[in-house]
Enzyme design. Sequence first.
Site, mmCIF file in Angstrom:
data_model
loop_
_atom_site.group_PDB
_atom_site.id
_atom_site.type_symbol
_atom_site.label_atom_id
_atom_site.label_comp_id
_atom_site.label_asym_id
_atom_site.label_seq_id
_atom_site.Cartn_x
_atom_site.Cartn_y
_atom_site.Cartn_z
ATOM 1 N N GLU A 269 0.889 -1.165 0.000
ATOM 2 C CA GLU A 269 0.000 0.000 0.000
ATOM 3 C C GLU A 269 0.923 1.208 0.000
ATOM 4 O O GLU A 269 1.416 1.629 1.042
ATOM 5 C CB GLU A 269 -0.898 -0.075 1.240
ATOM 6 C CG GLU A 269 -2.207 0.633 1.066
ATOM 7 C CD GLU A 269 -2.082 2.098 1.423
ATOM 8 O OE1 GLU A 269 -1.895 2.882 0.479
ATOM 9 O OE2 GLU A 269 -2.141 2.431 2.596
ATOM 10 N N CYS A 303 -1.813 9.058 2.600
ATOM 11 C CA CYS A 303 -1.575 8.556 1.246
ATOM 12 C C CYS A 303 -2.789 8.876 0.374
ATOM 13 O O CYS A 303 -2.686 8.876 -0.846
ATOM 14 C CB CYS A 303 -1.224 7.079 1.250
ATOM 15 S SG CYS A 303 -2.391 6.112 2.140
HETATM 16 C C1 UN1 Z 1 -2.906 6.194 4.838
HETATM 17 O O1 UN1 Z 1 -2.749 7.400 4.638
HETATM 18 O O2 UN1 Z 1 -1.930 5.397 4.774
HETATM 19 O O3 UN1 Z 1 -8.656 6.886 3.794
HETATM 20 C C2 UN1 Z 1 -4.193 5.594 5.244
HETATM 21 C C3 UN1 Z 1 -8.053 7.534 4.655
HETATM 22 C C4 UN1 Z 1 -7.741 6.843 5.963
HETATM 23 C C5 UN1 Z 1 -6.547 5.965 5.844
HETATM 24 C C6 UN1 Z 1 -5.349 6.535 5.183
HETATM 25 N N1 UN1 Z 1 -8.885 6.044 6.359
HETATM 26 O O4 UN1 Z 1 -7.720 8.694 4.499
#
Ligand code: UN1
Length: 517
Positions: A269, A303
């Site tokens: 990921e 992310c």
């Molecule tokens: C991440 O930034 O690695 O969808 C995860 C989202 C959060 C998770 C982000 N539930 O922004």
Amino acid sequence: MQAVATDFGITEALKALGVNDINNGTSTGANNFSSGEIIESYSPVDGQLIGKVKSTTKEDYEKVITTATEGFKTWRTMPAPQRGEIVRKFNDELRRLKEPLGKLVSYEMGKSYQEGLGEVQEMIDICDFAVGLSRQLHGLTMHSERPGHRMYEQYHPLGVVGIISAFNFPVAVWSWNTALAWVCGDACIWKGSEKTPLTSVACQNIAARVFSENGVPEGISCLITGDYTVGEMMTKDERIPLISATGSTRMGKIVAKEVAGRLGKTLLELGGNNAIIVTPDANIKNTVIGAVFGAVGTCGQRCTSTRRLIIHEDVYDKVKNAIVDAYKQIKIGNPLDENNHVGPLIDKDSVKNYQNALTKVVEEGGNILVEGGVLEGEGYESGCYVKPAIAEAENHFEIVQHETFAPILYIMKYKGDVSNALDLQNGVRQGLSSAIMTNNLREAERFLSVEGSDCGIANVNIGTSGAEIGGAFGGEKETGGGRESGSDAWKVYMRRQTNTINYTTELPLAQGIKFDL
Ligand code: UN1
């Protein structure tokens, strides 16, 4: 423990979580094995030393993997719903400790307290999901082509799973992996980010206590601590059939190569470069809320953060002005103070990356609409507070193609049909999250169609960040292709076995083959 400048209940929180001045970063549950160098954790909020963690040596690691491998042999034989019951008890503790853990996440990582609590809520939600899942680890049954034969598939646990997580979601991403892997019957070894070692210690303390109180074998929840060399101990280790890694694309490529070289499995990921398409039929008010939260939430360090806004020329000026206006309301400061929307970046290296990106976008011909800059003075002593910035830019700019983990939003124009916006949206190497703002059904369906978004997440009339745990989370292309969290993501933590049983007195062969002796 050093005094915290403005405490905001941090001392209490650390106490409730059993986090001390010096903590063991290598634990298999009740046993602590750390003998490595000390890592100091400084808060980006006020620059204070929060605590220290002893890192994991090669010898420490050997003890961990041996204990986990041994513990797995017992854990795998426990009925899955009983494992679910253990996860339910772990979740009771998360509910009880939600506030201190959310506070520590906020203080050690720098996200707002609200977002820290939200992260712990994601842990609670995935544990609830995992408890239900513990009674639903279904395989299919098939009709055999041979008379008197039965065919079905079943899922068995994989073994010891390695989890590598990043600083930006220091606790939730671990739980997405570990809660599912636990009910699936795996033992887990977690290497959290060395930038947020105390949140890892706090989580491991909770798991270790619940597990030992409930007679769970030693080694089902393990923690190791350190830099990439500690991660490498897992990626190179043939005793670990699956590595789940969350972080940069650079890191993911190294992990993928290492694990594939020994034919292990990976769940990756990695980076995103997420865009919102704003069409002439968009609700402007909601677009502004979605885009601003997406771009500045967690100081642009999700992310799923919104990095690009692709706006139709007919509404370009209107949307641009509304967003620039909204940025004027943003309050930057101590994330534990509820009045602030945006906290600090994680560290000074991140500040440098942010500054370089702003220089680069201007060099490439971009036009700054909202000035960035590093904040100084009272309350900003850590040197990690920056102003969220907006630049008009072209999609092909090298810096726009690149994921900068900071609150910089690039905006650009598209003309004509939504397919032109989709070319821009898909015209990057990453493929995590995407969104369209439109009340036009044809445009929304085009965006979701096979010719539409190429991302793992494609949203209509909501932003790019803030995904719920119930869906499978992850993305395509350089995002790595993995899926964690909800839906059927659990299958990656198990091995599938196809079983064919003959209950006749004959041995008929498949494909009609005769083999008479
Ligand atoms: C991440 O930034 O690695 O969808 C995860 C989202 C959060 C998770 C982000 N539930 O922004």
